[in-house]
Write a protein that holds these residues in place. Structure first.
Motif, mmCIF file in Angstrom:
data_model
loop_
_atom_site.group_PDB
_atom_site.id
_atom_site.type_symbol
_atom_site.label_atom_id
_atom_site.label_comp_id
_atom_site.label_asym_id
_atom_site.label_seq_id
_atom_site.Cartn_x
_atom_site.Cartn_y
_atom_site.Cartn_z
ATOM 1 N N LEU A 14 0.812 -1.227 0.000
ATOM 2 C CA LEU A 14 0.000 0.000 0.000
ATOM 3 C C LEU A 14 0.841 1.270 0.000
ATOM 4 O O LEU A 14 0.333 2.355 -0.282
ATOM 5 C CB LEU A 14 -0.938 0.005 1.215
ATOM 6 C CG LEU A 14 -1.983 -1.113 1.228
ATOM 7 C CD1 LEU A 14 -2.806 -1.053 2.518
ATOM 8 C CD2 LEU A 14 -2.896 -1.028 0.014
ATOM 9 N N THR A 16 2.124 3.037 2.481
ATOM 10 C CA THR A 16 1.558 4.034 3.404
ATOM 11 C C THR A 16 2.600 5.038 3.895
ATOM 12 O O THR A 16 2.252 6.156 4.268
ATOM 13 C CB THR A 16 0.915 3.353 4.630
ATOM 14 O OG1 THR A 16 1.873 2.467 5.204
ATOM 15 C CG2 THR A 16 -0.313 2.564 4.253
ATOM 16 N N ARG A 17 3.891 4.640 3.892
ATOM 17 C CA ARG A 17 4.905 5.576 4.405
ATOM 18 C C ARG A 17 5.078 6.777 3.488
ATOM 19 O O ARG A 17 5.694 7.750 3.872
ATOM 20 C CB ARG A 17 6.245 4.855 4.567
ATOM 21 C CG ARG A 17 6.309 3.938 5.769
ATOM 22 C CD ARG A 17 7.543 3.082 5.720
ATOM 23 N NE ARG A 17 7.533 2.189 4.573
ATOM 24 C CZ ARG A 17 8.605 1.626 4.035
ATOM 25 N NH1 ARG A 17 9.787 1.874 4.541
ATOM 26 N NH2 ARG A 17 8.500 0.820 3.004
ATOM 27 N N ALA A 113 2.358 -12.424 -1.174
ATOM 28 C CA ALA A 113 2.617 -11.932 -2.536
ATOM 29 C C ALA A 113 3.505 -12.918 -3.293
ATOM 30 O O ALA A 113 3.253 -13.233 -4.472
ATOM 31 C CB ALA A 113 3.289 -10.551 -2.473
ATOM 32 N N LEU A 130 12.436 -6.885 -4.371
ATOM 33 C CA LEU A 130 11.372 -5.984 -3.915
ATOM 34 C C LEU A 130 11.367 -4.724 -4.779
ATOM 35 O O LEU A 130 12.419 -4.117 -5.026
ATOM 36 C CB LEU A 130 11.556 -5.632 -2.439
ATOM 37 C CG LEU A 130 11.485 -6.814 -1.475
ATOM 38 C CD1 LEU A 130 11.295 -6.311 -0.047
ATOM 39 C CD2 LEU A 130 10.389 -7.794 -1.833
ATOM 40 N N ASP A 132 10.496 -1.766 -4.311
ATOM 41 C CA ASP A 132 10.835 -0.447 -3.764
ATOM 42 C C ASP A 132 12.243 -0.437 -3.185
ATOM 43 O O ASP A 132 12.636 0.503 -2.510
ATOM 44 C CB ASP A 132 9.817 -0.033 -2.688
ATOM 45 C CG ASP A 132 9.725 -1.040 -1.556
ATOM 46 O OD1 ASP A 132 10.358 -2.105 -1.646
ATOM 47 O OD2 ASP A 132 9.019 -0.756 -0.573
#
Ligand code: UTP
Length: 314
Positions: A14, A16-17, A113, A130, A132
């Protein structure tokens, strides 16, 4: 031993950070200079021969698919203008790899995932990168991990030494280390250990080479830390049940682009080192730092009244 050709890139989190920037834009699409973060990750996989890329996506991730797809209108416009350089940069992301997509539905954790990739991966070792986590292209971590996999088989994870007071922010590994060798044997893993309880200062970072046995383990892994199905927990089970797990301790440049501070560091470092932008940018940066006076930093709640949520101003 089979060469690893498949790379799985989970991008369904998501973010969120990084809100509100990531409300409608995936964090993996945030630009690091002039390329979205995700393109560096795909290029890294391709650089070691992993051209079969599966992205595990979720809601709000259309922009990712569009980025790796053709944009005929844009291509035509650039062709008409005779802008061959930009045309090549646009085409690069389209031709880079064979990119496949699967959806995670509910973001139930990184382990979940990775499990979504099982039908695509089948019964062969594969890499997880990953989306990100940006490894500087000049520090070839994945090639080193692949070499360890060639020599020892089993699974290989990437580790980084962190300050002990930051260990609780990561998955942490207990490992047998032979002198100063960057290759260690992993004996145990803990996802975000409580402060002061980490088994070492070796934190797990976002590159993995996994054997397909991990899928069966993931199917049996209950939600762990944060109520999410943790990949760390599954690798821990692998290590505890006789599977070989090695770690490569990485000391190169790595940025968590889902973290605002690290994102800024990535942009500055990569821009500063680019031959087209670097010289001017670094000169500006030097002047900026000389002139820059510590200011009283504004908090988000110091927004002008008219920009504050109604509930706060009522
Ligand atoms: P993060 O924990 O960094 O991602 O997961 P997040 O949940 O998006 O981040 P914040 O904490 O809310 O800002 C690491 C990687 O795993 C993916 C993310 O997209 C990221 O690349 N991920 C995480 C999934 O694909 N699915 C999940 O359910 C969770």
């Amino acid at each position: 031993m089979n060469e690893i050709t498949k790379a799985v890139i989970p991008v369904a989190g998501l973010g969120t950070r990084f809100l509100p920037a990531t409300k409608a834009t995936p964090k993996e699409m945030l630009p690091v200079v002039d390329k979205p973060a995700i393109q560096y990750v795909v290029e890294e996989a391709v650089s070691v021969g992993m051209r079969d890329v599966l992205m595990v996506t979720g809601r709000n991730k259309r922009a990712l698919e569009d980025h790796f797809d053709r944009n005929c209108e844009l291509e035509l416009a650039l062709e008409k203008k005779g802008d061959a350089e930009r045309l090549a940069s646009v085409n690069l992301s389209t031709e880079l790899a064979d990119i496949h997509y699967t959806r995670q539905g509910d973001p139930r954790g990184l382990g979940h995932a990775v499990l979504c990739a099982a039908p695509h991966v089948g019964d062969e070792p594969f890499a997880v990168l990953l989306g990100d986590d940006l490894i500087d292209p000049r520090d070839p971590l994945l090639a080193q991990m692949r070499q360890v996999h060639r020599e020892h088989g089993g699974s290989v994870i990437a580790l980084m030494e962190v300050e002990p007071e930051r260990s609780h922010l990561y998955g942490c590994a207990a490992a047998e280390r032979d002198g100063t060798s960057p290759v260690v044997r992993v004996t145990d893993l803990v996802e975000k250990p409580a402060p002061g309880t980490a088994p070492s200062n070796l934190a797990v970072i976002g590159r993995y080479i996994l054997e397909p046995a991990v899928f069966d383990v993931l199917r049996r892994t209950p939600p762990g830390r944060g109520g999410e199905i943790q990949l760390t927990d599954a690798i821990r089970t692998l290590a505890a049940t006789g599977h070989t797990v090695h770690g490569v301790v990485f000391s190169g440049r790595r940025y968590d682009t889902g973290d605002r501070g690290d994102y800024l560091r990535a942009v500055v470092r990569i821009a500063a080192d680019r031959s087209d932008l670097g010289p001017d940018f670094v000169e500006w940066l030097r002047e900026f730092l000389l002139d820059h006076q510590p200011v009283e930093h504004r908090s988000v709640d110091e927004r002008p009244v008219e920009l504050r949520p109604a509930a706060l101003t009522a």
